[in-house]
Design an enzyme around this catalytic site. Structure first.
Site, PDB file in Angstrom:
ATOM      1  N   HIS A   1       2.369 -10.945   4.945  1.00  0.00           N
ATOM      2  CA  HIS A   1       1.071 -11.315   5.505  1.00  0.00           C
ATOM      3  C   HIS A   1       0.953 -10.701   6.904  1.00  0.00           C
ATOM      4  CE1 HIS A   1      -2.589 -13.560   6.061  1.00  0.00           C
ATOM      5  NE2 HIS A   1      -2.144 -13.898   7.254  1.00  0.00           N
TER       6      HIS A   1
ATOM      7  N   GLY B   1      -1.061   0.642  -0.763  1.00  0.00           N
ATOM      8  CA  GLY B   1       0.355   0.596  -1.108  1.00  0.00           C
ATOM      9  C   GLY B   1       1.307   1.129  -0.044  1.00  0.00           C
ATOM     10  N   THR B   2       0.946   1.010   1.244  1.00  0.00           N
ATOM     11  CA  THR B   2       1.902   1.485   2.261  1.00  0.00           C
ATOM     12  C   THR B   2       3.143   0.592   2.302  1.00  0.00           C
ATOM     13  OG1 THR B   2       0.905   0.269   4.110  1.00  0.00           O
ATOM     14  CG2 THR B   2       0.070   2.484   3.688  1.00  0.00           C
ATOM     15  N   ASN B   3       2.997  -0.684   2.008  1.00  0.00           N
ATOM     16  CA  ASN B   3       4.178  -1.552   1.961  1.00  0.00           C
ATOM     17  C   ASN B   3       5.052  -1.216   0.750  1.00  0.00           C
ATOM     18  OD1 ASN B   3       4.364  -3.708   4.159  1.00  0.00           O
ATOM     19  ND2 ASN B   3       2.181  -3.711   3.635  1.00  0.00           N
TER      20      ASN B   3
ATOM     21  N   LEU C   1      -2.534 -16.223  -6.725  1.00  0.00           N
ATOM     22  CA  LEU C   1      -1.909 -16.549  -8.009  1.00  0.00           C
ATOM     23  C   LEU C   1      -1.937 -18.064  -8.194  1.00  0.00           C
ATOM     24  CD1 LEU C   1       1.102 -14.123  -7.641  1.00  0.00           C
ATOM     25  CD2 LEU C   1      -0.897 -13.834  -9.134  1.00  0.00           C
TER      26      LEU C   1
HETATM   27  C1  GAR Z   1      -1.115  -5.241   4.390  1.00  0.00           C
HETATM   28  O1  GAR Z   1      -1.439  -5.269   5.747  1.00  0.00           O
HETATM   29  C2  GAR Z   1      -0.700  -6.624   3.904  1.00  0.00           C
HETATM   30  O2  GAR Z   1       0.020  -7.354   4.863  1.00  0.00           O
HETATM   31  C3  GAR Z   1      -2.051  -7.248   3.672  1.00  0.00           C
HETATM   32  O3  GAR Z   1      -2.825  -6.223   3.082  1.00  0.00           O
HETATM   33  C4  GAR Z   1      -2.346  -4.949   3.544  1.00  0.00           C
HETATM   34  C5  GAR Z   1      -2.044  -4.081   2.340  1.00  0.00           C
HETATM   35  O4  GAR Z   1      -1.718  -2.785   2.712  1.00  0.00           O
HETATM   36  N1  GAR Z   1      -1.946  -8.411   2.846  1.00  0.00           N
HETATM   37  C6  GAR Z   1      -2.703  -9.499   2.998  1.00  0.00           C
HETATM   38  O5  GAR Z   1      -3.576  -9.578   3.832  1.00  0.00           O
HETATM   39  C7  GAR Z   1      -2.362 -10.650   2.058  1.00  0.00           C
HETATM   40  N2  GAR Z   1      -2.919 -11.868   2.563  1.00  0.00           N
HETATM   41  P1  GAR Z   1      -0.900  -1.808   1.768  1.00  0.00           P
HETATM   42  O6  GAR Z   1      -1.610  -1.797   0.401  1.00  0.00           O
HETATM   43  O7  GAR Z   1      -1.013  -0.473   2.449  1.00  0.00           O
HETATM   44  O8  GAR Z   1       0.512  -2.300   1.661  1.00  0.00           O
END
Ligand code: GAR
Length: 215
Positions: A113, A15-17, A97
């Site tokens: 992405h 969940g850093t985003n 989804l």
């Molecule tokens: C992020 O790098 C996001 O871009 C990627 O997963 C990571 C989640 O990190 N998403 C994908 O690859 C989707 N195709 P987070 O949980 O720390 O946000």
């Protein structure tokens, strides 16, 4: 001025985003929007703790409780509609989804992405795998993309992109961290804010960003 848009963030892991969105909201940078719900596909996701700390209501829909992605998608769409959500943000959500979600939220689902689409994207490209493939291919530049979600995995109209250098000796983990810091955590809050201000206009595969006050 119309009411604030209610934003739901879908997560599966760290969940850093999500944290970047929470931080942007506390700095007053999610103009026109409010984080109204965090939904996780796993009860253990650390993202849930980030949401609780920020006092955002959390919901868990464990993937294992559903017989298929479609069954989970239908439950998810019902939950989000019941919460009166205007924008759905996929922030490290690791499941594809199905059409029911896209029909329930047309041009109102964003995904981040970790590559420059159309490189290193589509089914099977998620998380560290994306960076591993970029390193294997020997690219010198990678980056991140925020795009609208449609029926094609990672195929929806592109909203924002940012390039990030690949450096000598990079590991997938080091590259992932740089792409997050230099691209994802900046692009995602910006795209959400633009959406919430009604400044994104989709025309075919192109997203036009309309002039506005701040963002
Ligand atoms: C992020 O790098 C996001 O871009 C990627 O997963 C990571 C989640 O990190 N998403 C994908 O690859 C989707 N195709 P987070 O949980 O720390 O946000």
């Amino acid at each position: 001025m119309s009411a604030e848009k209610r934003v739901a963030v879908l997560v599966s892991g760290g969940g850093t985003n999500l944290q970047a969105l929470i931080d942007a909201q506390s700095r007053g940078e999610l103009t026109g929007g409010r984080l109204a719900a965090v939904v996780s596909s796993s009860a253990d996701a650390f993202a849930l703790q980030r949401a609780e700390k920020a006092q955002i209501p959390t919901y868990v829909l464990p993937r294992g409780d559903y017989s298929s992605n479609q069954a989970m998608t239908v439950a998810l769409a019902e939950l989000l509609q019941g919460l009166d959500i205007d924008l759905v943000v996929l922030a490290g959500f690791m499941h594809i989804l199905t059409g029911e979600m896209i029909q329930a939220f047309p041009n109102a689902i964003l995904n981040v992405h970790p590559a420059l689409i159309p490189s290193f994207c589509g089914e099977g490209f998620y998380g560290l795998r994306v960076h591993r493939r970029a390193l294997e291919r020997g690219v010198k530049v990678t980056g991140a993309t925020v795009h609208f979600v449609n029926e094609e995995p990672d195929g929806g109209p592109i909203i924002l992109q940012k390039a990030v250098d690949v450096l000598e000796g990079d590991t997938p983990e080091a590259l992932q961290r740089r792409v997050m810091e230099q691209a994802e955590w900046q692009l995602l809050p910006r795209a959400v804010s633009l959406f919430c201000q009604g400044r994104l206009r989709v025309e075919g595969r192109t997203v036009h960003i309309l002039e506005g006050g701040s963002a």
